[in-house]
Design a protein around this motif. Structure first.
Motif, PDB file in Angstrom:
ATOM      1  N   GLN A  43     -46.542  13.448 -18.112  1.00 14.16           N
ATOM      2  CA  GLN A  43     -45.970  14.592 -17.408  1.00 14.16           C
ATOM      3  C   GLN A  43     -45.443  14.188 -16.034  1.00 14.16           C
ATOM      4  O   GLN A  43     -44.406  14.680 -15.599  1.00 14.16           O
ATOM      5  CB  GLN A  43     -47.011  15.705 -17.260  1.00 14.16           C
ATOM      6  N   GLN A  46     -42.166  12.415 -16.621  1.00 17.54           N
ATOM      7  CA  GLN A  46     -41.161  13.409 -16.968  1.00 17.54           C
ATOM      8  C   GLN A  46     -40.704  14.165 -15.720  1.00 17.54           C
ATOM      9  O   GLN A  46     -39.507  14.394 -15.534  1.00 17.54           O
ATOM     10  CB  GLN A  46     -41.732  14.394 -17.994  1.00 17.54           C
ATOM     11  N   ALA A  47     -41.641  14.518 -14.855  1.00 16.73           N
ATOM     12  CA  ALA A  47     -41.300  15.227 -13.624  1.00 16.73           C
ATOM     13  C   ALA A  47     -40.428  14.360 -12.723  1.00 16.73           C
ATOM     14  O   ALA A  47     -39.460  14.849 -12.126  1.00 16.73           O
ATOM     15  CB  ALA A  47     -42.569  15.652 -12.891  1.00 16.73           C
ATOM     16  N   LYS A  48     -40.749  13.069 -12.631  1.00 13.24           N
ATOM     17  CA  LYS A  48     -39.935  12.153 -11.811  1.00 13.24           C
ATOM     18  C   LYS A  48     -38.495  12.106 -12.318  1.00 13.24           C
ATOM     19  O   LYS A  48     -37.549  12.153 -11.538  1.00 13.24           O
ATOM     20  CB  LYS A  48     -40.536  10.749 -11.837  1.00 13.24           C
ATOM     21  N   ARG A  50     -36.913  14.403 -14.123  1.00  6.81           N
ATOM     22  CA  ARG A  50     -36.243  15.699 -13.937  1.00  6.81           C
ATOM     23  C   ARG A  50     -35.834  15.903 -12.486  1.00  6.81           C
ATOM     24  O   ARG A  50     -34.752  16.413 -12.208  1.00  6.81           O
ATOM     25  CB  ARG A  50     -37.166  16.827 -14.373  1.00  6.81           C
ATOM     26  N   VAL A  60     -39.691  22.493 -11.569  1.00  9.72           N
ATOM     27  CA  VAL A  60     -40.475  21.519 -12.347  1.00  9.72           C
ATOM     28  C   VAL A  60     -41.955  21.876 -12.285  1.00  9.72           C
ATOM     29  O   VAL A  60     -42.647  21.869 -13.305  1.00  9.72           O
ATOM     30  CB  VAL A  60     -40.233  20.080 -11.835  1.00  9.72           C
ATOM     31  N   ALA A  61     -42.438  22.213 -11.097  1.00  8.83           N
ATOM     32  CA  ALA A  61     -43.851  22.586 -10.944  1.00  8.83           C
ATOM     33  C   ALA A  61     -44.168  23.828 -11.763  1.00  8.83           C
ATOM     34  O   ALA A  61     -45.214  23.906 -12.416  1.00  8.83           O
ATOM     35  CB  ALA A  61     -44.177  22.813  -9.476  1.00  8.83           C
ATOM     36  N   LEU A  64     -44.455  22.995 -15.435  1.00  9.66           N
ATOM     37  CA  LEU A  64     -45.674  22.250 -15.747  1.00  9.66           C
ATOM     38  C   LEU A  64     -46.936  23.085 -15.524  1.00  9.66           C
ATOM     39  O   LEU A  64     -48.028  22.667 -15.899  1.00  9.66           O
ATOM     40  CB  LEU A  64     -45.740  20.971 -14.911  1.00  9.66           C
ATOM     41  N   ARG A  68     -46.624  23.275  -6.309  1.00  9.59           N
ATOM     42  CA  ARG A  68     -45.744  22.234  -5.781  1.00  9.59           C
ATOM     43  C   ARG A  68     -46.553  21.136  -5.095  1.00  9.59           C
ATOM     44  O   ARG A  68     -46.217  19.956  -5.192  1.00  9.59           O
ATOM     45  CB  ARG A  68     -44.735  22.830  -4.796  1.00  9.59           C
ATOM     46  N   LEU A  71     -47.776  18.712  -7.573  1.00 14.81           N
ATOM     47  CA  LEU A  71     -46.674  17.864  -8.010  1.00 14.81           C
ATOM     48  C   LEU A  71     -46.343  16.811  -6.958  1.00 14.81           C
ATOM     49  O   LEU A  71     -46.136  15.641  -7.284  1.00 14.81           O
ATOM     50  CB  LEU A  71     -45.452  18.725  -8.320  1.00 14.81           C
TER      51      LEU A  71
END
Length: 84
Positions: A43, A46-48, A50, A60-61, A64, A68, A71
């Motif tokens: 995850q 994936q966040a990086k 996006r 993004v936060a 998920l 924030r 994250l």
């Protein structure tokens, strides 16, 4: 009279804190006290990706299901995410 009551209260508070510290130490020894990471390494990756593609950090936060701040912590590799 008030001095005696204050001394008893202070003694009681000290004993409460001592028992609390013992309970926390016991829980940490059993691995119950600390929380694990909310995000898996997948995850975080994936966040990086996006965020690098231009998706706002808040979106993004939200997707998920974390704050924030969580994250930001995960992306910087701090705290429980230092080994992830």
């Amino acid at each position: 009279m008030l001095t005696i009551l204050a001394a008893v209260a202070q003694l009681e508070r000290a004993s409460i804190r001592e028992r609390q510290a013992q309970g926390i130490a016991l829980a940490k020894a059993n691995g119950v006290y600390d929380r694990g990471p909310k995000l898996t390494p997948e995850q975080v990756d994936q966040a990086k990706r996006r965020i690098a593609s231009g998706v706002p950090m808040a979106a993004v936060a939200r997707e998920l299901g974390v704050s924030r701040q969580t994250l930001y912590t995960a992306l910087s590799g701090e705290g429980v995410y230092s080994s992830a």
